[in-house]
Design a protein around this motif. Sequence first.
Motif, PDB file in Angstrom:
ATOM      1  N   MET A   3      11.099   4.774  36.450  1.00 43.21           N
ATOM      2  CA  MET A   3      10.601   4.035  37.608  1.00 43.21           C
ATOM      3  C   MET A   3       9.524   4.853  38.311  1.00 43.21           C
ATOM      4  SD  MET A   3      12.165   1.156  37.669  1.00 43.21           S
ATOM      5  CE  MET A   3      11.856   0.593  39.341  1.00 43.21           C
ATOM      6  N   LEU A   4       8.496   4.179  38.799  1.00 44.71           N
ATOM      7  CA  LEU A   4       7.404   4.851  39.490  1.00 44.71           C
ATOM      8  C   LEU A   4       7.841   5.190  40.917  1.00 44.71           C
ATOM      9  CD1 LEU A   4       4.419   5.679  39.227  1.00 44.71           C
ATOM     10  CD2 LEU A   4       3.815   3.442  40.146  1.00 44.71           C
ATOM     11  N   HIS A  89      -6.184  -3.129  25.887  1.00 44.17           N
ATOM     12  CA  HIS A  89      -5.184  -4.189  25.748  1.00 44.17           C
ATOM     13  C   HIS A  89      -4.099  -3.820  24.735  1.00 44.17           C
ATOM     14  CE1 HIS A  89      -7.974  -4.761  22.452  1.00 44.17           C
ATOM     15  NE2 HIS A  89      -7.211  -5.686  21.905  1.00 44.17           N
ATOM     16  N   LEU A  90      -4.270  -2.670  24.088  1.00 46.12           N
ATOM     17  CA  LEU A  90      -3.328  -2.263  23.050  1.00 46.12           C
ATOM     18  C   LEU A  90      -2.486  -1.049  23.441  1.00 46.12           C
ATOM     19  CD1 LEU A  90      -5.738  -2.554  19.971  1.00 46.12           C
ATOM     20  CD2 LEU A  90      -4.002  -4.204  20.682  1.00 46.12           C
ATOM     21  N   VAL A  91      -3.075  -0.130  24.187  1.00 44.89           N
ATOM     22  CA  VAL A  91      -2.358   1.111  24.514  1.00 44.89           C
ATOM     23  C   VAL A  91      -1.316   0.847  25.611  1.00 44.89           C
ATOM     24  CG1 VAL A  91      -4.316   2.543  23.873  1.00 44.89           C
ATOM     25  CG2 VAL A  91      -4.076   1.807  26.248  1.00 44.89           C
ATOM     26  N   PRO A  92      -0.287   1.686  25.676  1.00 46.11           N
ATOM     27  CA  PRO A  92       0.726   1.489  26.715  1.00 46.11           C
ATOM     28  C   PRO A  92       0.190   1.816  28.100  1.00 46.11           C
ATOM     29  CG  PRO A  92       1.129   3.542  25.518  1.00 46.11           C
ATOM     30  CD  PRO A  92       0.026   2.838  24.794  1.00 46.11           C
ATOM     31  N   GLU A  97       4.161   4.454  28.860  1.00 47.79           N
ATOM     32  CA  GLU A  97       4.086   5.766  28.210  1.00 47.79           C
ATOM     33  C   GLU A  97       5.219   6.665  28.701  1.00 47.79           C
ATOM     34  OE1 GLU A  97       1.409   9.818  28.232  1.00 47.79           O
ATOM     35  OE2 GLU A  97       0.531   8.000  29.064  1.00 47.79           O
ATOM     36  N   ALA A  98       5.462   6.622  30.020  1.00 45.81           N
ATOM     37  CA  ALA A  98       6.544   7.441  30.576  1.00 45.81           C
ATOM     38  C   ALA A  98       7.891   7.014  30.009  1.00 45.81           C
ATOM     39  CB  ALA A  98       6.547   7.331  32.099  1.00 45.81           C
ATOM     40  N   LEU A  99       8.092   5.706  29.853  1.00 43.25           N
ATOM     41  CA  LEU A  99       9.336   5.204  29.271  1.00 43.25           C
ATOM     42  C   LEU A  99       9.485   5.689  27.832  1.00 43.25           C
ATOM     43  CD1 LEU A  99      11.867   3.435  29.243  1.00 43.25           C
ATOM     44  CD2 LEU A  99      10.402   1.472  28.681  1.00 43.25           C
ATOM     45  N   PHE A 100       8.377   5.635  27.087  1.00 41.71           N
ATOM     46  CA  PHE A 100       8.405   6.100  25.705  1.00 41.71           C
ATOM     47  C   PHE A 100       8.761   7.590  25.661  1.00 41.71           C
ATOM     48  CE2 PHE A 100       6.879   7.616  21.687  1.00 41.71           C
ATOM     49  CZ  PHE A 100       7.057   6.562  20.806  1.00 41.71           C
ATOM     50  N   CYS A 101       8.116   8.372  26.532  1.00 44.10           N
ATOM     51  CA  CYS A 101       8.391   9.816  26.585  1.00 44.10           C
ATOM     52  C   CYS A 101       9.847  10.075  26.965  1.00 44.10           C
ATOM     53  CB  CYS A 101       7.466  10.497  27.587  1.00 44.10           C
ATOM     54  SG  CYS A 101       5.734  10.538  27.079  1.00 44.10           S
ATOM     55  N   GLU A 161      13.246   3.999  17.419  1.00 48.83           N
ATOM     56  CA  GLU A 161      13.588   2.764  18.129  1.00 48.83           C
ATOM     57  C   GLU A 161      13.224   2.951  19.592  1.00 48.83           C
ATOM     58  OE1 GLU A 161      14.615  -0.105  16.937  1.00 48.83           O
ATOM     59  OE2 GLU A 161      14.596   0.662  14.885  1.00 48.83           O
ATOM     60  N   THR A 162      12.452   2.036  20.139  1.00 51.08           N
ATOM     61  CA  THR A 162      11.981   2.165  21.515  1.00 51.08           C
ATOM     62  C   THR A 162      11.973   0.820  22.206  1.00 51.08           C
ATOM     63  OG1 THR A 162      10.042   2.729  22.870  1.00 51.08           O
ATOM     64  CG2 THR A 162       9.619   2.000  20.636  1.00 51.08           C
TER      65      THR A 162
END
Length: 377
Positions: A3-4, A89-92, A97-101, A161-162
């Motif tokens: 969460m931001l 339009h493609l990159v997170p 990105e933070a969620l992925f990390c 898995e993400t």
Amino acid sequence: MAMLTPVSVALPDNKEPTKTMVRDIVATFLTKEWPFVDPETLTTSYHALFANGHCRVERPKPTTGIPAEPLRVFIKFHKETGDMEIFKHLVPSKQEEALFCYEYGRSGLGAKVYGLFQTRDGTLGRVDEFLDARNMEPEDVENAVIRADVARGLAMFHAMETSLAKKAVEPFYEAILNGLKKYHKMDKLKVLGKAGGVSVDNLIDYDFAARLKKVVGKLESVGGKAGWCIHDVQFMNVLVKNDPKEGESKIVLVDFEFVMRNYRAFDIGGHFMQKMFKWFDEESKIADCRKYTEEERRHFCEEYAGQWNKLTGDSDTGDQVFVESEYGYMLAITFDVHNMLCFMTEEDDKDPLNLLGLNKLFDEFVDQYARLGLEVP
């Protein structure tokens, strides 16, 4: 965790935080001991790069007792840049990105994410676990143990898995083909090259888009598989741990701003190609080392296939991955060429070291394309 969180800090115009700002940012997420740290006792090291800034922070060890919170953390500050317009339009997003990390860190493969923040001036950033590691050097992958760890690390990353939505691969190639067409035969780029004392005329007149389309077609014909790709697989984005635990991987992958679905061959071939470059070196962008040998590449692909199969249930062979990587080598080159031409156009860049690096990429693409017999109609 992803969460931001707003922080009561406003960075100065140069975006470099003071020690008090650093303490306050970290204390937002680590609330037991960090709020009471005297900022003047902190050791900080801030570095500004083109796309981002980052700060390594260390506080003194308590005089009594065992620390309840980490003594060292890593803060990443995101800058607003327009150099990736065609891929936006493609990159997170930064939050994605933070969620992925966060998910990558929870898997045990990467750094833990303590929190995602936004300063009062609108800067987005992240507080991460500090990793006791160094940037990988080209010579490191000549060590079979490290090379195997990188291979397995990429396989685990690609098969991860993400929570991020899986997007098709095709829009990436639609975007980069359009970008390469834009710079094809552009006079401004030729002028910049001449101003920098390094002609890039042959590269600018070379039809990368038509050839990339053919490479993608060939990769599809051999059954190239997709996964979560990093795209920016330069060696600075692979860390080698200084003191790994027994049985633990010696490497950690970092920098996921450009993570999205692509052919896994992109990262694998890109890793082989990036051994020859040191993009942040001030004396030469071309590494003073030998290329990956075929024996080393085949070993890498065998290790990769074994890890991929373990995670996915597939039965890929090292030979299959190796064939894919031969095409992926060129996918990664065109990505770097596109981004460097974009930077040249936007920033009027004529740094001769960048131009020499660009021509080296061009030579590698031409050689690989011919070696695989793709110039034959």
